[in-house]
Design a protein around this motif. Structure first.
Motif, mmCIF file in Angstrom:
data_model
loop_
_atom_site.group_PDB
_atom_site.id
_atom_site.type_symbol
_atom_site.label_atom_id
_atom_site.label_comp_id
_atom_site.label_asym_id
_atom_site.label_seq_id
_atom_site.Cartn_x
_atom_site.Cartn_y
_atom_site.Cartn_z
ATOM 1 N N GLY A 162 0.950 -1.201 -0.029
ATOM 2 C CA GLY A 162 -0.106 0.152 0.186
ATOM 3 C C GLY A 162 0.860 1.319 0.086
ATOM 4 N N PRO A 163 0.358 2.370 0.008
ATOM 5 C CA PRO A 163 0.812 3.690 -0.049
ATOM 6 C C PRO A 163 2.113 3.931 1.196
ATOM 7 C CG PRO A 163 -1.486 4.157 0.364
ATOM 8 C CD PRO A 163 -1.258 2.770 -0.104
ATOM 9 N N GLU A 164 1.665 3.360 2.389
ATOM 10 C CA GLU A 164 2.485 3.431 3.457
ATOM 11 C C GLU A 164 3.820 2.971 3.388
ATOM 12 O OE1 GLU A 164 1.746 5.307 5.876
ATOM 13 O OE2 GLU A 164 -0.262 6.015 5.057
ATOM 14 N N SER A 165 3.938 2.068 2.315
ATOM 15 C CA SER A 165 5.116 1.608 2.054
ATOM 16 C C SER A 165 6.267 2.509 1.172
ATOM 17 C CB SER A 165 5.261 0.109 0.986
ATOM 18 O OG SER A 165 4.535 -0.837 1.919
ATOM 19 N N VAL A 166 5.512 3.721 0.929
ATOM 20 C CA VAL A 166 6.614 4.619 0.156
ATOM 21 C C VAL A 166 6.880 5.621 1.269
ATOM 22 C CG1 VAL A 166 6.557 6.386 -1.457
ATOM 23 C CG2 VAL A 166 5.248 4.329 -1.753
ATOM 24 N N ILE A 167 8.085 5.993 1.155
ATOM 25 C CA ILE A 167 8.759 7.246 2.179
ATOM 26 C C ILE A 167 9.481 8.087 1.664
ATOM 27 C CG2 ILE A 167 8.276 5.703 4.389
ATOM 28 C CD1 ILE A 167 11.400 5.060 4.398
ATOM 29 N N GLY A 168 9.737 9.227 2.200
ATOM 30 C CA GLY A 168 10.863 10.271 1.873
ATOM 31 C C GLY A 168 12.139 9.880 2.585
ATOM 32 N N HIS A 169 13.276 10.425 1.964
ATOM 33 C CA HIS A 169 14.529 9.928 2.555
ATOM 34 C C HIS A 169 14.324 10.800 3.975
ATOM 35 C CE1 HIS A 169 19.114 10.128 1.912
ATOM 36 N NE2 HIS A 169 18.637 9.459 2.773
ATOM 37 N N LEU A 170 13.727 12.056 4.075
ATOM 38 C CA LEU A 170 13.815 12.549 5.446
ATOM 39 C C LEU A 170 13.050 11.525 6.613
ATOM 40 C CD1 LEU A 170 11.194 15.654 5.252
ATOM 41 C CD2 LEU A 170 10.965 13.249 3.996
ATOM 42 N N GLU A 171 12.150 10.727 6.153
ATOM 43 C CA GLU A 171 11.559 9.813 7.197
ATOM 44 C C GLU A 171 12.367 8.604 7.545
ATOM 45 O OE1 GLU A 171 6.798 10.387 6.099
ATOM 46 O OE2 GLU A 171 8.205 9.479 4.387
ATOM 47 N N TRP A 172 13.514 8.648 7.114
ATOM 48 C CA TRP A 172 14.326 7.444 7.051
ATOM 49 C C TRP A 172 15.566 7.906 7.806
ATOM 50 C CZ3 TRP A 172 14.864 2.498 7.560
ATOM 51 C CH2 TRP A 172 16.066 1.881 7.383
ATOM 52 N N GLN A 173 16.330 8.582 7.209
ATOM 53 C CA GLN A 173 17.696 8.985 7.755
ATOM 54 C C GLN A 173 17.709 10.408 8.789
ATOM 55 O OE1 GLN A 173 21.191 9.892 5.078
ATOM 56 N NE2 GLN A 173 21.891 7.757 5.969
ATOM 57 N N PRO A 174 18.054 10.248 9.733
ATOM 58 C CA PRO A 174 18.164 11.643 10.478
ATOM 59 C C PRO A 174 19.089 12.813 9.922
ATOM 60 C CG PRO A 174 18.683 9.750 12.176
ATOM 61 C CD PRO A 174 18.600 9.163 10.666
ATOM 62 N N GLY A 175 18.762 13.900 9.751
ATOM 63 C CA GLY A 175 19.439 15.166 8.981
ATOM 64 C C GLY A 175 18.854 15.418 7.722
ATOM 65 N N LYS A 176 18.210 14.399 7.140
ATOM 66 C CA LYS A 176 17.982 14.401 5.615
ATOM 67 C C LYS A 176 16.568 15.356 5.482
ATOM 68 C CE LYS A 176 21.538 12.173 3.951
ATOM 69 N NZ LYS A 176 22.548 12.716 3.287
ATOM 70 N N PRO A 177 16.610 16.091 4.550
ATOM 71 C CA PRO A 177 15.587 17.059 4.428
ATOM 72 C C PRO A 177 14.528 16.631 3.209
ATOM 73 C CG PRO A 177 17.233 18.083 3.201
ATOM 74 C CD PRO A 177 18.000 16.611 3.655
ATOM 75 N N ASP A 178 15.147 15.826 2.480
ATOM 76 C CA ASP A 178 14.306 15.457 0.938
ATOM 77 C C ASP A 178 13.238 14.350 1.330
ATOM 78 O OD1 ASP A 178 16.756 13.746 1.401
ATOM 79 O OD2 ASP A 178 16.570 13.124 -0.622
ATOM 80 N N PRO A 179 12.327 14.828 0.243
ATOM 81 C CA PRO A 179 12.318 15.712 -0.805
ATOM 82 C C PRO A 179 11.567 16.954 -0.152
ATOM 83 C CG PRO A 179 10.277 14.240 -1.093
ATOM 84 C CD PRO A 179 11.062 13.667 0.058
ATOM 85 N N VAL A 180 12.086 18.287 -0.422
ATOM 86 C CA VAL A 180 11.396 19.345 -0.386
ATOM 87 C C VAL A 180 10.449 20.036 -1.340
ATOM 88 C CG1 VAL A 180 11.900 21.960 0.449
ATOM 89 C CG2 VAL A 180 13.514 19.948 1.210
#
Length: 307
Positions: A162-180
């Motif tokens: 489902g769509p919850e399997s799609v994340i941004g880099h900012l949701e995975w690695q501390p300090g990452k901002p993308d996507p902006v």
């Protein structure tokens, strides 16, 4: 637990979702599999590139840079919506991230805050880099947002996610901002609609489109070449230069916002491609764009010309 798609299946899956593909070089064999495992896969990760110019960006994500060899993603999603496939295996895009986030992605539940970087994300996520400066000002054309939606939905549909399997880099690695430039919750809503899991919203926020001032580009074209150094007198010149780079008329090294002699020569070549010449017989175009030549360049590369 999901087995990663082979190259042929990945391409077919994206095509079936209506994604416009461009296969880059030996993408079916280009990977980082020799340095670590690829799979099991659990989700899709979205990034922005902090670059402009499609060809320059494709070259970067394919080869990487000092300290981070390519491929840097599986597909690079350009401003025009084309997905440039650069890898079908392990890619250097996610880096180490939070194991609690990974567990939430697998369970398709709300993601906790990412406060650890101890789990290998390159092993577990398909990655799409998206051409954007990531400054909050660079717009996201609808055709590009649609391609992101379709590409992520295609992979989710294949694996039954489902769509919850799609994340941004900012949701995975501390300090990452993308996507902006858009929220991942908003993007997941689009993916849910695409997958038939949610009714479309009444209205989606319209993305902004780049604009370039004709008068200010003309002033820069006439003034900048004679100034000492490499001054940037109008930021819109970068947009024009990025388009000239994509046309193969300007070296990516000259994408600096300074309307110098190289930029002027590239614009001369573009004007002559458009059928323009100098005022006298046999004289080349002058490299100072007119409305028609600049508008035609913008139509091909995603910007509008204003006075």
């Amino acid at each position: 637990m999901a087995v990663p798609m082979k190259a042929a299946a990945l391409a077919a899956t994206l095509l079936a979702e209506g994604v416009h593909l461009q296969e880059v070089g030996d993408w079916t064999r280009h990977s980082r599999n020799r340095v670590g495992p690829w799979g099991p896969v659990h989700g899709v990760m979205i990034h922005h590139t902090v670059t402009s110019g499609t060809q320059r960006t494709v070259d970067l994500v394919r080869t990487g840079y000092k300290g981070l060899p390519g491929p840097l993603c599986h597909g690079m999603i350009a401003k025009d919506g084309t997905v440039h496939l650069v890898s079908a295996g392990r890619a250097n895009h996610a880096g180490p991230g939070d194991p609690d986030v990974l567990r939430a992605v697998i369970a398709e539940t709300a993601r906790p805050r990412d406060d650890e970087a101890t789990t290998d994300g390159n092993r577990h996520f398909y990655g799409f880099e998206c051409e954007n400066l990531g400054d909050g000002e660079d717009p996201w054309p609808e055709v590009q947002l649609d391609a992101i939606t379709r590409a992520a939905a295609a992979i989710c549909r294949h694996h039954g996610w489902g769509p919850e399997s799609v994340i941004g880099h900012l949701e995975w690695q501390p300090g990452k901002p993308d996507p902006v430039g858009f929220s991942m919750d908003w993007m997941r809503e689009r993916i849910a609609v695409r997958l038939g899991r949610q009714e479309p919203p009444v209205q989606l926020p319209p993305p902004r489109r780049l604009t370039v001032s004709l008068s200010r580009v003309i002033t820069a074209a006439r003034k900048d070449p004679g100034l000492p150094g490499a001054p940037v007198t109008y930021e819109g010149v970068r947009t024009v230069e990025a388009a000239l780079v994509d046309e193969g008329l300007l070296s990516a090294r000259r994408l600096d916002g300074h309307y110098g002699s190289d930029t002027r020569a590239a614009m001369t070549a573009w004007q002559e491609f458009c059928g323009y010449r100098g005022r006298k017989p046999g004289q080349p175009a002058d490299g100072v764009p007119g409305r028609d030549s600049l508008t035609r360049l913008g139509a091909r590369h995603g910007f509008d010309v204003i006075d």
